[in-house]
Design a protein around this motif. Structure first.
Motif, PDB file in Angstrom:
ATOM      1  N   ASP A 162       0.815  -1.207   0.000  1.00  0.00           N
ATOM      2  CA  ASP A 162       0.000   0.000   0.000  1.00  0.00           C
ATOM      3  C   ASP A 162       0.853   1.262   0.000  1.00  0.00           C
ATOM      4  OD1 ASP A 162      -2.327  -1.414  -0.074  1.00  0.00           O
ATOM      5  OD2 ASP A 162      -2.878  -1.095   2.027  1.00  0.00           O
ATOM      6  N   TYR A 163       2.019   1.203   0.621  1.00  0.00           N
ATOM      7  CA  TYR A 163       2.932   2.351   0.601  1.00  0.00           C
ATOM      8  C   TYR A 163       3.289   2.729  -0.831  1.00  0.00           C
ATOM      9  CZ  TYR A 163       7.353   4.924   1.005  1.00  0.00           C
ATOM     10  OH  TYR A 163       8.356   5.856   0.874  1.00  0.00           O
TER      11      TYR A 163
ATOM     12  N   LEU B 105       4.069  17.224   3.620  1.00  0.00           N
ATOM     13  CA  LEU B 105       3.660  15.881   3.220  1.00  0.00           C
ATOM     14  C   LEU B 105       2.176  15.828   2.887  1.00  0.00           C
ATOM     15  CD1 LEU B 105       5.537  13.710   5.876  1.00  0.00           C
ATOM     16  CD2 LEU B 105       6.097  13.944   3.454  1.00  0.00           C
ATOM     17  N   GLY B 106       1.853  15.286   1.708  1.00  0.00           N
ATOM     18  CA  GLY B 106       0.465  14.969   1.413  1.00  0.00           C
ATOM     19  C   GLY B 106       0.040  13.772   2.249  1.00  0.00           C
ATOM     20  N   GLN B 107      -1.193  13.790   2.737  1.00  0.00           N
ATOM     21  CA  GLN B 107      -1.649  12.694   3.588  1.00  0.00           C
ATOM     22  C   GLN B 107      -2.009  11.478   2.752  1.00  0.00           C
ATOM     23  OE1 GLN B 107      -4.055  13.393   7.116  1.00  0.00           O
ATOM     24  NE2 GLN B 107      -5.583  11.953   6.317  1.00  0.00           N
ATOM     25  N   ARG B 108      -1.466  10.339   3.133  1.00  0.00           N
ATOM     26  CA  ARG B 108      -1.760   9.088   2.455  1.00  0.00           C
ATOM     27  C   ARG B 108      -2.552   8.210   3.414  1.00  0.00           C
ATOM     28  NH1 ARG B 108       4.581   9.510   1.055  1.00  0.00           N
ATOM     29  NH2 ARG B 108       4.345  11.488  -0.079  1.00  0.00           N
ATOM     30  N   HIS B 109      -3.837   8.119   3.155  1.00  0.00           N
ATOM     31  CA  HIS B 109      -4.750   7.468   4.086  1.00  0.00           C
ATOM     32  C   HIS B 109      -4.352   6.030   4.376  1.00  0.00           C
ATOM     33  CE1 HIS B 109      -7.118  10.980   3.901  1.00  0.00           C
ATOM     34  NE2 HIS B 109      -7.854  10.694   2.833  1.00  0.00           N
ATOM     35  N   ARG B 110      -3.914   5.324   3.343  1.00  0.00           N
ATOM     36  CA  ARG B 110      -3.609   3.898   3.543  1.00  0.00           C
ATOM     37  C   ARG B 110      -2.460   3.714   4.529  1.00  0.00           C
ATOM     38  NH1 ARG B 110      -3.960   0.760  -2.253  1.00  0.00           N
ATOM     39  NH2 ARG B 110      -4.963   2.440  -3.420  1.00  0.00           N
ATOM     40  N   ASP B 111      -1.442   4.579   4.431  1.00  0.00           N
ATOM     41  CA  ASP B 111      -0.309   4.459   5.353  1.00  0.00           C
ATOM     42  C   ASP B 111      -0.758   4.691   6.791  1.00  0.00           C
ATOM     43  OD1 ASP B 111       1.296   3.987   3.190  1.00  0.00           O
ATOM     44  OD2 ASP B 111       2.282   5.943   3.199  1.00  0.00           O
ATOM     45  N   LEU B 112      -1.650   5.660   6.987  1.00  0.00           N
ATOM     46  CA  LEU B 112      -2.132   5.928   8.342  1.00  0.00           C
ATOM     47  C   LEU B 112      -2.968   4.764   8.868  1.00  0.00           C
ATOM     48  CD1 LEU B 112      -3.151   9.682   7.981  1.00  0.00           C
ATOM     49  CD2 LEU B 112      -1.161   8.756   9.178  1.00  0.00           C
ATOM     50  N   LYS B 113      -3.824   4.231   8.024  1.00  0.00           N
ATOM     51  CA  LYS B 113      -4.685   3.128   8.451  1.00  0.00           C
ATOM     52  C   LYS B 113      -3.876   1.849   8.707  1.00  0.00           C
ATOM     53  CE  LYS B 113      -8.801   4.957   6.218  1.00  0.00           C
ATOM     54  NZ  LYS B 113      -9.768   4.862   5.100  1.00  0.00           N
ATOM     55  N   ASN B 114      -2.818   1.655   7.925  1.00  0.00           N
ATOM     56  CA  ASN B 114      -1.952   0.486   8.111  1.00  0.00           C
ATOM     57  C   ASN B 114      -0.953   0.675   9.237  1.00  0.00           C
ATOM     58  OD1 ASN B 114      -3.080  -1.006   5.987  1.00  0.00           O
ATOM     59  ND2 ASN B 114      -1.673  -0.134   4.474  1.00  0.00           N
ATOM     60  N   LYS B 115      -0.862   1.916   9.756  1.00  0.00           N
ATOM     61  CA  LYS B 115       0.168   2.256  10.753  1.00  0.00           C
ATOM     62  C   LYS B 115       1.547   1.834  10.226  1.00  0.00           C
ATOM     63  CE  LYS B 115      -3.072   1.874  14.609  1.00  0.00           C
ATOM     64  NZ  LYS B 115      -3.353   3.320  14.597  1.00  0.00           N
ATOM     65  N   LEU B 116       1.847   2.344   9.023  1.00  0.00           N
ATOM     66  CA  LEU B 116       3.089   1.983   8.344  1.00  0.00           C
ATOM     67  C   LEU B 116       4.292   2.205   9.245  1.00  0.00           C
ATOM     68  CD1 LEU B 116       4.609   1.211   5.677  1.00  0.00           C
ATOM     69  CD2 LEU B 116       4.724   3.667   5.226  1.00  0.00           C
ATOM     70  N   SER B 117       5.097   1.180   9.389  1.00  0.00           N
ATOM     71  CA  SER B 117       6.297   1.260  10.208  1.00  0.00           C
ATOM     72  C   SER B 117       7.181   0.064   9.894  1.00  0.00           C
ATOM     73  CB  SER B 117       5.947   1.258  11.699  1.00  0.00           C
ATOM     74  OG  SER B 117       7.123   1.163  12.492  1.00  0.00           O
ATOM     75  N   ILE B 118       8.470   0.242  10.069  1.00  0.00           N
ATOM     76  CA  ILE B 118       9.360  -0.907   9.935  1.00  0.00           C
ATOM     77  C   ILE B 118       9.385  -1.721  11.228  1.00  0.00           C
ATOM     78  CG2 ILE B 118      10.811   0.061   8.136  1.00  0.00           C
ATOM     79  CD1 ILE B 118      12.702   1.035  10.222  1.00  0.00           C
ATOM     80  N   ARG B 119       8.608  -1.250  12.229  1.00  0.00           N
ATOM     81  CA  ARG B 119       8.385  -2.017  13.448  1.00  0.00           C
ATOM     82  C   ARG B 119       6.891  -2.333  13.503  1.00  0.00           C
ATOM     83  NH1 ARG B 119      12.129   0.941  18.075  1.00  0.00           N
ATOM     84  NH2 ARG B 119      14.129   0.237  17.256  1.00  0.00           N
ATOM     85  N   PRO B 120       6.463  -3.415  12.874  1.00  0.00           N
ATOM     86  CA  PRO B 120       5.040  -3.672  12.683  1.00  0.00           C
ATOM     87  C   PRO B 120       4.290  -3.967  13.980  1.00  0.00           C
ATOM     88  CG  PRO B 120       6.348  -5.563  11.981  1.00  0.00           C
ATOM     89  CD  PRO B 120       7.314  -4.452  12.254  1.00  0.00           C
ATOM     90  N   ASN B 121       2.992  -3.571  13.967  1.00  0.00           N
ATOM     91  CA  ASN B 121       2.124  -3.910  15.090  1.00  0.00           C
ATOM     92  C   ASN B 121       1.566  -5.319  14.891  1.00  0.00           C
ATOM     93  OD1 ASN B 121       0.127  -3.682  13.140  1.00  0.00           O
ATOM     94  ND2 ASN B 121      -0.561  -1.663  13.835  1.00  0.00           N
TER      95      ASN B 121
END
Length: 377
Positions: free
Chosen positions: A23-24, A161-177
């Motif tokens: 999604d990123y 930064l333009g807001q990217r909804h998918r990244d926020l909803k996925n909580k994009l991080s290299i330290r995954p939840n």
């Protein structure tokens, strides 16, 4: 699955890479209208079919930004490329070197500029994000020069930064939840390579930017360092520090293109950041002919955003670009099959471009002109 086109790579890529990283790459900002338009507008640009022409000697050799290339394309800078496929930056750089096209390393890459230089023998280009910490910017410029980078690509359209909804909803991080860990468990190949490969870091930033000693501090730094003060005076300062060929990326307006030309910039990339910044902006291909009419006699034009085929490369050439930058198509191929996928992608694009040229009655890239295409509703 038999791979015959970029879309095939995308499907395999989606099945093999964790959702948050897919999604990123495969998303835009806000409503994603510009993200979609980038691709759909290419399809509105029809190519004139011509016959009765000797097409036995088709060549795709040309120059981009003053460098000889075997195809009129370069691999665009993509942040976190080495997470899409472990060691991704080096794999793409090697494929680019093998095929004779430029690779552009992102400031936010996993592999550092020094690591890519050590792994390859052909000069590559470096993309610079201009952040608030000008000492870091200066150091990054000189590290790129010391690594032998032949071109500096300055990204101009990231002052916020333009807001990217998918990244926020996925909580994009290299330290995954936990949710992301569950999804990663369904991607065993990626998970194995991630677990057994070298430790993931951001080699250009960690240990170099002030206060950034690990991945946690990097995330804070990245959020705070976007610089809304970036202006044309900063471009002049960077040019002095670099003292070499500079490419401005993120130009999507005739007035800005004229400013760059008046400054003596030799190459600009007509780009809307793949639809990831200003949602509602026009597509890159729709802006290209207007910018070409204004400045193509003074500035070389490249284009990115929406390129998915050799036909699109032909269209971009017809509209005034000397070449294109490939971002998502490259990510698809890398995420699907690693370096081999990128090499197959280049072969596919080469064949598509040659076939398009032949059926349009062209054997030389320089013979492609606006007369060879037409818009349709």
């Amino acid at each position: 699955m038999t791979i015959t086109c970029v879309e095939d790579f995308r499907q395999v890529y989606r099945s093999r890479v964790p959702r948050m990283f897919y999604d990123y790459a495969e998303s835009g900002s806000y409503t994603e209208s510009t993200f979609r338009q980038n691709e759909s507008d290419f399809q509105r640009l029809n190519i004139r079919q011509r016959v009765g022409v000797d097409i036995r000697n088709i060549t795709t050799l040309t120059e981009m930004a003053g460098e000889s290339v075997n195809l009129p394309l370069a691999f665009a800078p993509v942040g976190m490329l080495g997470i899409q496929n472990i060691g991704g930056e080096i794999k793409v750089a090697k494929a680019a070197q093998k095929f004779g096209v430029p690779f552009i390393l992102s400031t936010m890459s996993i592999a550092s500029v020094e690591e890519v230089a050590e792994a390859t023998s052909a000069p590559f280009w470096f993309q610079l994000y201009v952040v608030k910490d000008r000492d870091f910017v200066r150091e990054m410029i000189h590290r790129a020069k010391a690594a032998g980078c032949s071109r500096l690509v300055i990204t101009m359209d990231l002052s916020m930064l333009g807001q990217r909804h998918r990244d926020l909803k996925n909580k994009l991080s290299i330290r995954p939840n936990l949710k992301n860990l569950v999804n990663i468990a369904t991607k065993p190949r990626w998970a194995y390579e991630f677990a057994t490969g070298p430790a993931v870091s951001f080699g250009n930033v960690v240990g170099h930017a002030k206060g950034v000693d690990d991945l946690a501090s990097l995330l804070t730094w990245a959020a705070e360092m976007v610089d809304p003060a970036l202006d044309w005076d900063d471009v002049e300062w960077i040019r002095r520090e670099w003292d070499g060929p500079v490419i401005l990326k993120g130009i999507l307006d005739v007035e800005d293109a004229r400013i760059a030309a008046d400054m003596g910039i030799e190459t600009i990339v007509v780009s809307n950041h793949g639809g990831r910044q200003l949602d509602g902006a026009g597509s890159s291909i729709s802006w290209l002919p207007r910018i070409a009419d204004a400045v193509s006699d003074r500035v070389e034009l490249l284009l990115d955003s929406g390129v998915r085929s050799g036909m699109d490369i032909f269209r971009a050439r017809a509209m005034g670009a000397s070449g294109v930058l490939l971002g998502r198509a490259m990510v698809y191929a890398l995420g699907a099959m690693g370096q081999e996928g990128v090499e197959i992608l280049l072969s596919i694009l080469d064949k598509e471009l040659r076939t398009t040229m032949g059926l349009a009655g062209k054997t030389q890239l320089d013979d492609i002109s606006p007369k060879d295409v037409y818009w349709t509703d």
